[in-house]
Motif scaffolding. Sequence first.
Motif, PDB file in Angstrom:
ATOM      1  N   TYR A  77       0.820  -1.202   0.000  1.00  0.00           N
ATOM      2  CA  TYR A  77       0.000   0.000   0.000  1.00  0.00           C
ATOM      3  C   TYR A  77       0.858   1.258   0.000  1.00  0.00           C
ATOM      4  CZ  TYR A  77       0.920   0.066   5.030  1.00  0.00           C
ATOM      5  OH  TYR A  77       1.540   0.069   6.248  1.00  0.00           O
ATOM      6  N   GLU A  78       0.231   2.330  -0.412  1.00  0.00           N
ATOM      7  CA  GLU A  78       0.852   3.652  -0.435  1.00  0.00           C
ATOM      8  C   GLU A  78       0.941   4.151   1.011  1.00  0.00           C
ATOM      9  OE1 GLU A  78       2.318   6.767  -2.983  1.00  0.00           O
ATOM     10  OE2 GLU A  78       1.481   4.828  -3.562  1.00  0.00           O
ATOM     11  N   ILE A  79       2.116   4.588   1.413  1.00  0.00           N
ATOM     12  CA  ILE A  79       2.305   5.136   2.758  1.00  0.00           C
ATOM     13  C   ILE A  79       1.641   6.512   2.800  1.00  0.00           C
ATOM     14  CG2 ILE A  79       4.017   5.931   4.448  1.00  0.00           C
ATOM     15  CD1 ILE A  79       5.978   3.882   3.034  1.00  0.00           C
ATOM     16  N   THR A  92       7.673   5.273  -0.963  1.00  0.00           N
ATOM     17  CA  THR A  92       6.255   5.636  -0.924  1.00  0.00           C
ATOM     18  C   THR A  92       5.340   4.437  -0.674  1.00  0.00           C
ATOM     19  OG1 THR A  92       6.030   5.382  -3.319  1.00  0.00           O
ATOM     20  CG2 THR A  92       6.598   7.588  -2.493  1.00  0.00           C
ATOM     21  N   ARG A  93       5.902   3.218  -0.724  1.00  0.00           N
ATOM     22  CA  ARG A  93       5.074   2.021  -0.549  1.00  0.00           C
ATOM     23  C   ARG A  93       5.631   1.140   0.566  1.00  0.00           C
ATOM     24  NH1 ARG A  93       1.250   1.177  -4.072  1.00  0.00           N
ATOM     25  NH2 ARG A  93       1.202   2.270  -6.032  1.00  0.00           N
ATOM     26  N   ASN A  94       4.724   0.447   1.215  1.00  0.00           N
ATOM     27  CA  ASN A  94       5.075  -0.479   2.286  1.00  0.00           C
ATOM     28  C   ASN A  94       4.460  -1.843   1.968  1.00  0.00           C
ATOM     29  OD1 ASN A  94       6.058  -0.898   5.176  1.00  0.00           O
ATOM     30  ND2 ASN A  94       3.940  -1.571   5.345  1.00  0.00           N
ATOM     31  N   ASP A 129     -15.434  -2.795  10.798  1.00  0.00           N
ATOM     32  CA  ASP A 129     -16.067  -1.497  10.508  1.00  0.00           C
ATOM     33  C   ASP A 129     -15.367  -0.334  11.196  1.00  0.00           C
ATOM     34  OD1 ASP A 129     -18.021  -2.521   8.842  1.00  0.00           O
ATOM     35  OD2 ASP A 129     -19.549  -2.625  10.415  1.00  0.00           O
ATOM     36  N   GLN A 130     -14.705  -0.589  12.306  1.00  0.00           N
ATOM     37  CA  GLN A 130     -14.063   0.480  13.085  1.00  0.00           C
ATOM     38  C   GLN A 130     -12.660   0.843  12.598  1.00  0.00           C
ATOM     39  OE1 GLN A 130     -15.543   2.300  15.701  1.00  0.00           O
ATOM     40  NE2 GLN A 130     -17.284   1.295  14.747  1.00  0.00           N
ATOM     41  N   CYS A 131     -12.040  -0.022  11.805  1.00  0.00           N
ATOM     42  CA  CYS A 131     -10.655   0.213  11.367  1.00  0.00           C
ATOM     43  C   CYS A 131     -10.568   1.336  10.345  1.00  0.00           C
ATOM     44  CB  CYS A 131     -10.066  -1.052  10.748  1.00  0.00           C
ATOM     45  SG  CYS A 131      -9.759  -2.328  11.950  1.00  0.00           S
ATOM     46  N   PHE A 132      -9.586   2.218  10.521  1.00  0.00           N
ATOM     47  CA  PHE A 132      -9.377   3.283   9.538  1.00  0.00           C
ATOM     48  C   PHE A 132      -8.599   2.771   8.336  1.00  0.00           C
ATOM     49  CE2 PHE A 132      -5.280   3.591  11.610  1.00  0.00           C
ATOM     50  CZ  PHE A 132      -4.430   4.066  10.626  1.00  0.00           C
ATOM     51  N   SER A 133      -7.851   1.699   8.505  1.00  0.00           N
ATOM     52  CA  SER A 133      -7.019   1.159   7.429  1.00  0.00           C
ATOM     53  C   SER A 133      -7.790   0.106   6.641  1.00  0.00           C
ATOM     54  CB  SER A 133      -5.763   0.519   8.019  1.00  0.00           C
ATOM     55  OG  SER A 133      -5.162  -0.370   7.109  1.00  0.00           O
ATOM     56  N   PRO A 134      -7.914   0.293   5.331  1.00  0.00           N
ATOM     57  CA  PRO A 134      -8.619  -0.713   4.515  1.00  0.00           C
ATOM     58  C   PRO A 134      -7.992  -2.108   4.600  1.00  0.00           C
ATOM     59  CG  PRO A 134      -8.315   1.312   3.257  1.00  0.00           C
ATOM     60  CD  PRO A 134      -7.518   1.454   4.531  1.00  0.00           C
TER      61      PRO A 134
END
Length: 148
Positions: A77-79, A92-94, A129-134
């Motif tokens: 994913y994009e940092i 830019t990616r992790n 549902d609570q996670c901010f990270s997809p």
Amino acid sequence: MPNFKIPESVLVVIHTQGREVLLLERADNPGFWQSVTGSRDTPDETFVQTAAREVFEETGICADASGFADWAVSNIYEIYPAWRVRYAPGVTRNTEHVFSLCVSRATPVVLSPREHTACRWLPWLEAADQCFSPSNAEAILMLPQFMA
């Protein structure tokens, strides 16, 4: 020379046999809930060693490598731009490697106040549902298949 983060990390979904998932609220972003995450400290640290270290640092839960399930799932994913200063210029990616750890609901959780301000156990669908990270939400949604 600055000590840049290695763009290889772990995501550890800590859960119970009843599919309750432990979420942590980030100290630097109140309202952002997540599972345990963290980067490798050194290039020779294995991902399961990173998982065990991060779980202990962030929750106080001590588990040896045999307690972790390696899902053999990686997310690239994009940092987030705000966090890129932690990495070498141009990174830019992790790549994030997903693990899980099954514990008893009674397991004491001792947060690292530098990283997290609160924790809570939620049923797996609610936790996703609570996670901010997809990628974190997707991992939680995959939990039942990795518990089977």
